[in-house]
Scaffold this motif. Structure first.
Motif, PDB file in Angstrom:
ATOM      1  N   PRO B   2      30.470  69.580  38.873  1.00 24.76           N
ATOM      2  CA  PRO B   2      30.799  69.636  40.299  1.00 24.76           C
ATOM      3  C   PRO B   2      30.337  70.953  40.904  1.00 24.76           C
ATOM      4  O   PRO B   2      30.340  71.989  40.228  1.00 24.76           O
ATOM      5  CB  PRO B   2      32.324  69.549  40.317  1.00 24.76           C
ATOM      6  CG  PRO B   2      32.720  69.031  38.997  1.00 24.76           C
ATOM      7  CD  PRO B   2      31.665  69.416  38.033  1.00 24.76           C
ATOM      8  N   GLU B   3      29.951  70.905  42.176  1.00 26.33           N
ATOM      9  CA  GLU B   3      29.519  72.133  42.822  1.00 26.33           C
ATOM     10  C   GLU B   3      29.938  72.137  44.278  1.00 26.33           C
ATOM     11  O   GLU B   3      30.221  71.093  44.880  1.00 26.33           O
ATOM     12  CB  GLU B   3      28.011  72.295  42.702  1.00 26.33           C
ATOM     13  CG  GLU B   3      27.211  71.131  43.260  1.00 26.33           C
ATOM     14  CD  GLU B   3      25.712  71.289  43.034  1.00 26.33           C
ATOM     15  OE1 GLU B   3      25.317  72.048  42.127  1.00 26.33           O
ATOM     16  OE2 GLU B   3      24.950  70.651  43.767  1.00 26.33           O
ATOM     17  N   VAL B   4      29.974  73.337  44.823  1.00 25.07           N
ATOM     18  CA  VAL B   4      30.260  73.513  46.237  1.00 25.07           C
ATOM     19  C   VAL B   4      28.948  73.315  47.007  1.00 25.07           C
ATOM     20  O   VAL B   4      27.911  73.849  46.601  1.00 25.07           O
ATOM     21  CB  VAL B   4      30.814  74.931  46.505  1.00 25.07           C
ATOM     22  CG1 VAL B   4      31.051  75.154  47.993  1.00 25.07           C
ATOM     23  CG2 VAL B   4      32.096  75.161  45.706  1.00 25.07           C
ATOM     24  N   THR B   5      29.004  72.552  48.073  1.00 29.47           N
ATOM     25  CA  THR B   5      27.805  72.356  48.888  1.00 29.47           C
ATOM     26  C   THR B   5      28.045  72.906  50.288  1.00 29.47           C
ATOM     27  O   THR B   5      29.188  72.953  50.768  1.00 29.47           O
ATOM     28  CB  THR B   5      27.409  70.870  48.975  1.00 29.47           C
ATOM     29  OG1 THR B   5      28.500  70.131  49.541  1.00 29.47           O
ATOM     30  CG2 THR B   5      27.103  70.314  47.590  1.00 29.47           C
ATOM     31  N   GLN B   6      26.950  73.338  50.909  1.00 33.08           N
ATOM     32  CA  GLN B   6      27.032  73.885  52.256  1.00 33.08           C
ATOM     33  C   GLN B   6      25.899  73.342  53.102  1.00 33.08           C
ATOM     34  O   GLN B   6      24.777  73.159  52.623  1.00 33.08           O
ATOM     35  CB  GLN B   6      26.926  75.418  52.221  1.00 33.08           C
ATOM     36  CG  GLN B   6      28.129  76.108  51.626  1.00 33.08           C
ATOM     37  CD  GLN B   6      28.030  77.616  51.716  1.00 33.08           C
ATOM     38  OE1 GLN B   6      28.015  78.308  50.711  1.00 33.08           O
ATOM     39  NE2 GLN B   6      27.986  78.138  52.951  1.00 33.08           N
ATOM     40  N   ARG B  22      29.333  74.382  57.624  1.00 30.35           N
ATOM     41  CA  ARG B  22      30.122  73.388  56.900  1.00 30.35           C
ATOM     42  C   ARG B  22      30.043  73.595  55.392  1.00 30.35           C
ATOM     43  O   ARG B  22      29.012  73.989  54.854  1.00 30.35           O
ATOM     44  CB  ARG B  22      29.657  71.989  57.264  1.00 30.35           C
ATOM     45  CG  ARG B  22      30.013  71.609  58.689  1.00 30.35           C
ATOM     46  CD  ARG B  22      29.605  70.210  59.071  1.00 30.35           C
ATOM     47  NE  ARG B  22      30.199  69.821  60.346  1.00 30.35           N
ATOM     48  CZ  ARG B  22      29.740  70.168  61.530  1.00 30.35           C
ATOM     49  NH1 ARG B  22      28.664  70.912  61.622  1.00 30.35           N
ATOM     50  NH2 ARG B  22      30.341  69.770  62.633  1.00 30.35           N
ATOM     51  N   CYS B  23      31.131  73.259  54.757  1.00 30.49           N
ATOM     52  CA  CYS B  23      31.243  73.417  53.308  1.00 30.49           C
ATOM     53  C   CYS B  23      32.001  72.219  52.758  1.00 30.49           C
ATOM     54  O   CYS B  23      32.953  71.734  53.387  1.00 30.49           O
ATOM     55  CB  CYS B  23      31.990  74.716  53.012  1.00 30.49           C
ATOM     56  SG  CYS B  23      32.527  74.931  51.296  1.00 30.49           S
ATOM     57  N   PHE B  91      28.681  82.426  52.645  1.00 31.67           N
ATOM     58  CA  PHE B  91      28.995  81.679  51.437  1.00 31.67           C
ATOM     59  C   PHE B  91      30.406  81.114  51.517  1.00 31.67           C
ATOM     60  O   PHE B  91      31.348  81.817  51.882  1.00 31.67           O
ATOM     61  CB  PHE B  91      28.911  82.575  50.198  1.00 31.67           C
ATOM     62  CG  PHE B  91      27.537  83.079  49.890  1.00 31.67           C
ATOM     63  CD1 PHE B  91      27.199  84.397  50.127  1.00 31.67           C
ATOM     64  CD2 PHE B  91      26.582  82.235  49.341  1.00 31.67           C
ATOM     65  CE1 PHE B  91      25.936  84.878  49.834  1.00 31.67           C
ATOM     66  CE2 PHE B  91      25.308  82.704  49.043  1.00 31.67           C
ATOM     67  CZ  PHE B  91      24.987  84.023  49.292  1.00 31.67           C
ATOM     68  N   CYS B  92      30.519  79.882  51.132  1.00 36.36           N
ATOM     69  CA  CYS B  92      31.821  79.252  50.943  1.00 36.36           C
ATOM     70  C   CYS B  92      32.132  79.282  49.454  1.00 36.36           C
ATOM     71  O   CYS B  92      31.206  79.203  48.618  1.00 36.36           O
ATOM     72  CB  CYS B  92      31.731  77.807  51.452  1.00 36.36           C
ATOM     73  SG  CYS B  92      33.145  76.775  51.095  1.00 36.36           S
ATOM     74  N   ALA B  93      33.383  79.407  49.101  1.00 34.53           N
ATOM     75  CA  ALA B  93      33.779  79.378  47.697  1.00 34.53           C
ATOM     76  C   ALA B  93      35.087  78.615  47.581  1.00 34.53           C
ATOM     77  O   ALA B  93      35.865  78.509  48.540  1.00 34.53           O
ATOM     78  CB  ALA B  93      33.930  80.787  47.138  1.00 34.53           C
ATOM     79  N   PRO B 108      25.735  77.402  47.898  1.00 35.54           N
ATOM     80  CA  PRO B 108      24.412  78.019  47.984  1.00 35.54           C
ATOM     81  C   PRO B 108      24.219  78.888  49.213  1.00 35.54           C
ATOM     82  O   PRO B 108      23.259  79.642  49.298  1.00 35.54           O
ATOM     83  CB  PRO B 108      23.471  76.824  48.004  1.00 35.54           C
ATOM     84  CG  PRO B 108      24.291  75.713  48.568  1.00 35.54           C
ATOM     85  CD  PRO B 108      25.699  75.960  48.100  1.00 35.54           C
ATOM     86  N   GLY B 109      25.111  78.781  50.186  1.00 35.09           N
ATOM     87  CA  GLY B 109      25.037  79.631  51.362  1.00 35.09           C
ATOM     88  C   GLY B 109      24.338  78.994  52.542  1.00 35.09           C
ATOM     89  O   GLY B 109      23.519  78.069  52.389  1.00 35.09           O
ATOM     90  N   THR B 110      24.679  79.489  53.722  1.00 37.70           N
ATOM     91  CA  THR B 110      23.980  79.150  54.965  1.00 37.70           C
ATOM     92  C   THR B 110      23.448  80.451  55.539  1.00 37.70           C
ATOM     93  O   THR B 110      24.213  81.389  55.777  1.00 37.70           O
ATOM     94  CB  THR B 110      24.908  78.494  55.995  1.00 37.70           C
ATOM     95  OG1 THR B 110      25.322  77.230  55.514  1.00 37.70           O
ATOM     96  CG2 THR B 110      24.191  78.338  57.337  1.00 37.70           C
TER      97      THR B 110
END
Lengths: 113, 115
Positions: B2-6, B22-23, B91-93, B108-110
């Motif tokens: 699983p990963e965080v997406t932005q 958005r995250c 970055f969202c975390a 991955p950042g915006t």
């Protein structure tokens, strides 16, 4: 308040070793280490917990001296892929419901063939 | 894994405009964070969020910023009236538990550019 890292930059040949230090003025509950490549997100490497427990990366080790509020990251037999900026991020618990990573000043590591 | 997406990966806007970043955190995570990194500088904490409310915010996170979890999956950062100095990577975390041993997983950042 921001953790201080040393050195600021390291240049290595492949196969050489490096040590990156992180020092905090605040009491640490744990230390997180992240590596960030240019234009990418920080990637987790390792957490060191108060009391000596350690989690992390198979080819990278670290120490955590709670009394001195310092942590060191040891990179042995460096590879080209180790290049990037390394951040320590001490975990400072500000209150029951809050947690945040305060990232260190960063150490830029460059590995050459 | 699983990963965080932005989204978006890049955003260009005019000064004074509103932007929403958005995250999508990892699905079973409960604690969410926004960080900012100005080019060439360190990663800076902006805000933490839990149980539909802000847990803590930094001095950077002024009235121009707001966060929201509009549904069960998205976590957004809104900048109401962007300034030139808001140009940065955001970055969202997220993390599963609020525990000193838990890793914060970063998206991955915006990259936001304010003109």
């Amino acid at each position: 308040q921001q953790p201080v890292q040393s050195p600021q930059a390291v240049i290595l040949r492949e196969g050489e070793d490096a040590v990156i230090n992180c020092s905090s003025s605040k009491a640490l509950y744990s230390v997180h280490w992240y590596r960030q490549k240019h234009g990418e997100a920080p990637v987790f490497l390792m957490i060191l917990l108060k009391g000596g427990e350690q989690k992390g990366h198979e080819k990278i080790s670290a120490s955590f001296n709670e009394k001195k509020q310092q942590s060191s990251l040891y990179l042995t037999a460096s590879q080209l892929s180790y290049s990037g900026t390394y951040f320590c991020g001490p975990f400072l618990r500000w209150g029951y419901n809050t947690d945040k990573l305060i990232f260190g000043t960063g150490t830029r590591l460059q590995v050459f063939p | 894994e699983p990963e965080v997406t932005q989204t978006p990966s890049h955003q260009v806007t005019q000064m004074g405009q509103e932007v929403i970043l958005r995250c999508v955190p990892i699905s079973n995570h409960l604690y969410f964070y926004w960080y900012r990194q100005i080019l060439g500088q360190k990663v800076e904490f902006l805000v933490s969020f839990y149980n539909n409310e802000i847990s803590e915010k930094s001095e950077i996170f002024d009235d121009q910023f707001s966060v929201e979890r509009p549904d069960g999956s998205n976590f957004t950062l809104k900048i109401r009236s962007t300034k030139l100095e808001d140009s940065a990577m955001y970055f969202c975390a997220s993390t599963r538990y609020r525990d000193k041993g838990e890793t914060q997983y970063f998206g991955p950042g915006t990259r936001l550019l304010v003109l």
